[in-house]
Write a protein that holds these residues in place. Structure first.
Motif, PDB file in Angstrom:
ATOM      1  N   HIS A   1       0.820  -1.213   0.000  1.00  0.00           N
ATOM      2  CA  HIS A   1       0.000   0.000   0.000  1.00  0.00           C
ATOM      3  C   HIS A   1       0.856   1.266   0.000  1.00  0.00           C
ATOM      4  N   LYS A   2       1.862   1.337   0.852  1.00  0.00           N
ATOM      5  CA  LYS A   2       2.659   2.552   0.987  1.00  0.00           C
ATOM      6  C   LYS A   2       3.682   2.737  -0.130  1.00  0.00           C
ATOM      7  N   PHE A   3       4.427   1.688  -0.456  1.00  0.00           N
ATOM      8  CA  PHE A   3       5.538   1.815  -1.398  1.00  0.00           C
ATOM      9  C   PHE A   3       5.153   1.540  -2.846  1.00  0.00           C
ATOM     10  N   LYS A   4       3.989   0.973  -3.095  1.00  0.00           N
ATOM     11  CA  LYS A   4       3.541   0.629  -4.447  1.00  0.00           C
ATOM     12  C   LYS A   4       4.682  -0.006  -5.255  1.00  0.00           C
ATOM     13  N   PRO A   5       5.164  -1.145  -4.793  1.00  0.00           N
ATOM     14  CA  PRO A   5       6.346  -1.760  -5.404  1.00  0.00           C
ATOM     15  C   PRO A   5       6.096  -2.282  -6.818  1.00  0.00           C
TER      16      PRO A   5
ATOM     17  N   THR B   1      12.382  -8.829  -0.897  1.00  0.00           N
ATOM     18  CA  THR B   1      12.939  -7.928  -1.900  1.00  0.00           C
ATOM     19  C   THR B   1      11.824  -6.986  -2.334  1.00  0.00           C
ATOM     20  N   ILE B   2      12.114  -5.684  -2.277  1.00  0.00           N
ATOM     21  CA  ILE B   2      11.120  -4.676  -2.643  1.00  0.00           C
ATOM     22  C   ILE B   2      11.761  -3.677  -3.590  1.00  0.00           C
ATOM     23  N   ALA B   3      11.156  -3.489  -4.757  1.00  0.00           N
ATOM     24  CA  ALA B   3      11.592  -2.465  -5.709  1.00  0.00           C
ATOM     25  C   ALA B   3      10.507  -1.397  -5.764  1.00  0.00           C
ATOM     26  N   SER B   4      10.910  -0.147  -5.519  1.00  0.00           N
ATOM     27  CA  SER B   4       9.921   0.926  -5.482  1.00  0.00           C
ATOM     28  C   SER B   4      10.559   2.275  -5.794  1.00  0.00           C
ATOM     29  N   ASN B   5       9.788   3.132  -6.402  1.00  0.00           N
ATOM     30  CA  ASN B   5      10.211   4.498  -6.674  1.00  0.00           C
ATOM     31  C   ASN B   5      10.368   5.290  -5.365  1.00  0.00           C
ATOM     32  N   ALA B   6       9.715   4.857  -4.309  1.00  0.00           N
ATOM     33  CA  ALA B   6       9.779   5.543  -3.013  1.00  0.00           C
ATOM     34  C   ALA B   6      11.195   5.543  -2.427  1.00  0.00           C
ATOM     35  N   PHE B   7      12.061   4.651  -2.891  1.00  0.00           N
ATOM     36  CA  PHE B   7      13.424   4.552  -2.361  1.00  0.00           C
ATOM     37  C   PHE B   7      14.431   5.399  -3.134  1.00  0.00           C
ATOM     38  N   LYS B   8      13.993   5.982  -4.228  1.00  0.00           N
ATOM     39  CA  LYS B   8      14.882   6.756  -5.090  1.00  0.00           C
ATOM     40  C   LYS B   8      15.544   7.898  -4.309  1.00  0.00           C
ATOM     41  N   GLY B   9      16.888   7.962  -4.404  1.00  0.00           N
ATOM     42  CA  GLY B   9      17.645   9.039  -3.775  1.00  0.00           C
ATOM     43  C   GLY B   9      17.928   8.849  -2.296  1.00  0.00           C
ATOM     44  N   LEU B  10      17.485   7.755  -1.710  1.00  0.00           N
ATOM     45  CA  LEU B  10      17.699   7.505  -0.282  1.00  0.00           C
ATOM     46  C   LEU B  10      18.816   6.479  -0.083  1.00  0.00           C
ATOM     47  N   SER B  11      19.507   6.592   1.034  1.00  0.00           N
ATOM     48  CA  SER B  11      20.535   5.605   1.363  1.00  0.00           C
ATOM     49  C   SER B  11      19.872   4.257   1.651  1.00  0.00           C
ATOM     50  N   THR B  12      20.645   3.198   1.527  1.00  0.00           N
ATOM     51  CA  THR B  12      20.125   1.858   1.812  1.00  0.00           C
ATOM     52  C   THR B  12      19.625   1.768   3.243  1.00  0.00           C
ATOM     53  N   ILE B  13      20.347   2.361   4.165  1.00  0.00           N
ATOM     54  CA  ILE B  13      19.933   2.332   5.573  1.00  0.00           C
ATOM     55  C   ILE B  13      18.574   3.000   5.749  1.00  0.00           C
ATOM     56  N   LYS B  14      18.380   4.144   5.129  1.00  0.00           N
ATOM     57  CA  LYS B  14      17.105   4.863   5.217  1.00  0.00           C
ATOM     58  C   LYS B  14      15.976   4.030   4.608  1.00  0.00           C
ATOM     59  N   GLN B  15      16.254   3.392   3.478  1.00  0.00           N
ATOM     60  CA  GLN B  15      15.250   2.547   2.828  1.00  0.00           C
ATOM     61  C   GLN B  15      14.828   1.405   3.751  1.00  0.00           C
ATOM     62  N   HIS B  16      15.797   0.749   4.360  1.00  0.00           N
ATOM     63  CA  HIS B  16      15.502  -0.379   5.246  1.00  0.00           C
ATOM     64  C   HIS B  16      14.777   0.079   6.498  1.00  0.00           C
TER      65      HIS B  16
ATOM     66  N   GLN C   1      15.397 -10.435   6.315  1.00  0.00           N
ATOM     67  CA  GLN C   1      16.464  -9.906   5.460  1.00  0.00           C
ATOM     68  C   GLN C   1      15.764  -9.042   4.421  1.00  0.00           C
ATOM     69  N   ILE C   2      16.160  -7.785   4.319  1.00  0.00           N
ATOM     70  CA  ILE C   2      15.496  -6.857   3.412  1.00  0.00           C
ATOM     71  C   ILE C   2      16.455  -6.422   2.311  1.00  0.00           C
ATOM     72  N   LYS C   3      15.966  -6.485   1.083  1.00  0.00           N
ATOM     73  CA  LYS C   3      16.702  -5.942  -0.054  1.00  0.00           C
ATOM     74  C   LYS C   3      15.779  -4.941  -0.732  1.00  0.00           C
ATOM     75  N   THR C   4      16.202  -3.678  -0.762  1.00  0.00           N
ATOM     76  CA  THR C   4      15.410  -2.651  -1.408  1.00  0.00           C
ATOM     77  C   THR C   4      16.098  -2.229  -2.705  1.00  0.00           C
ATOM     78  N   ILE C   5      15.276  -1.932  -3.712  1.00  0.00           N
ATOM     79  CA  ILE C   5      15.780  -1.538  -5.020  1.00  0.00           C
ATOM     80  C   ILE C   5      15.047  -0.269  -5.441  1.00  0.00           C
ATOM     81  N   PRO C   6      15.768   0.861  -5.527  1.00  0.00           N
ATOM     82  CA  PRO C   6      15.130   2.081  -6.034  1.00  0.00           C
ATOM     83  C   PRO C   6      14.834   1.928  -7.525  1.00  0.00           C
ATOM     84  N   THR C   7      13.661   2.363  -7.945  1.00  0.00           N
ATOM     85  CA  THR C   7      13.292   2.291  -9.358  1.00  0.00           C
ATOM     86  C   THR C   7      13.046   3.694  -9.902  1.00  0.00           C
ATOM     87  N   GLU C   8      12.986   3.780 -11.189  1.00  0.00           N
ATOM     88  CA  GLU C   8      12.733   5.066 -11.868  1.00  0.00           C
ATOM     89  C   GLU C   8      11.254   5.287 -12.034  1.00  0.00           C
TER      90      GLU C   8
END
Length: 77
Positions: free
Chosen positions: A14-18, A37-52, A70-77
């Motif tokens: 709901h929040k990250f619209k992955p 594993t989560i890929a989302s535009n919401a992570f764009k420009g943020l550090s990995t620590i902030k994303q997690h 175990q969390i893996k975040t992937i910033p998307t365009e």
């Protein structure tokens, strides 16, 4: 257990619209440890620590009863 896990991750969807959301029980089937594993535009420009931190803060109550995540975040365009 897997269906319950997916319901627990509903706030993430709901929040990250992955564009990708993958959940694996890596505990051998007992449901004690998950790899997410989560890929989302919401992570764009943020550090990995902030994303997690964003993900774990959102799922704080949902992950209380498991041993680990175990969390893996992937910033998307």
């Amino acid at each position: 257990m897997f269906t319950t896990t997916l319901r627990r991750l509903a706030p993430v969807a709901h929040k990250f619209k992955p564009t990708q959301l993958q959940v694996q029980d890596v505990s051998g089937g007992c449901g004690a440890f998950y790899a997410v594993t989560i890929a989302s535009n919401a992570f764009k420009g943020l550090s990995t620590i902030k994303q997690h931190r964003m993900v774990t803060e959102l799922l704080k109550k949902e992950i209380e009863g498991i041993h680990g995540i175990q969390i893996k975040t992937i910033p998307t365009e």
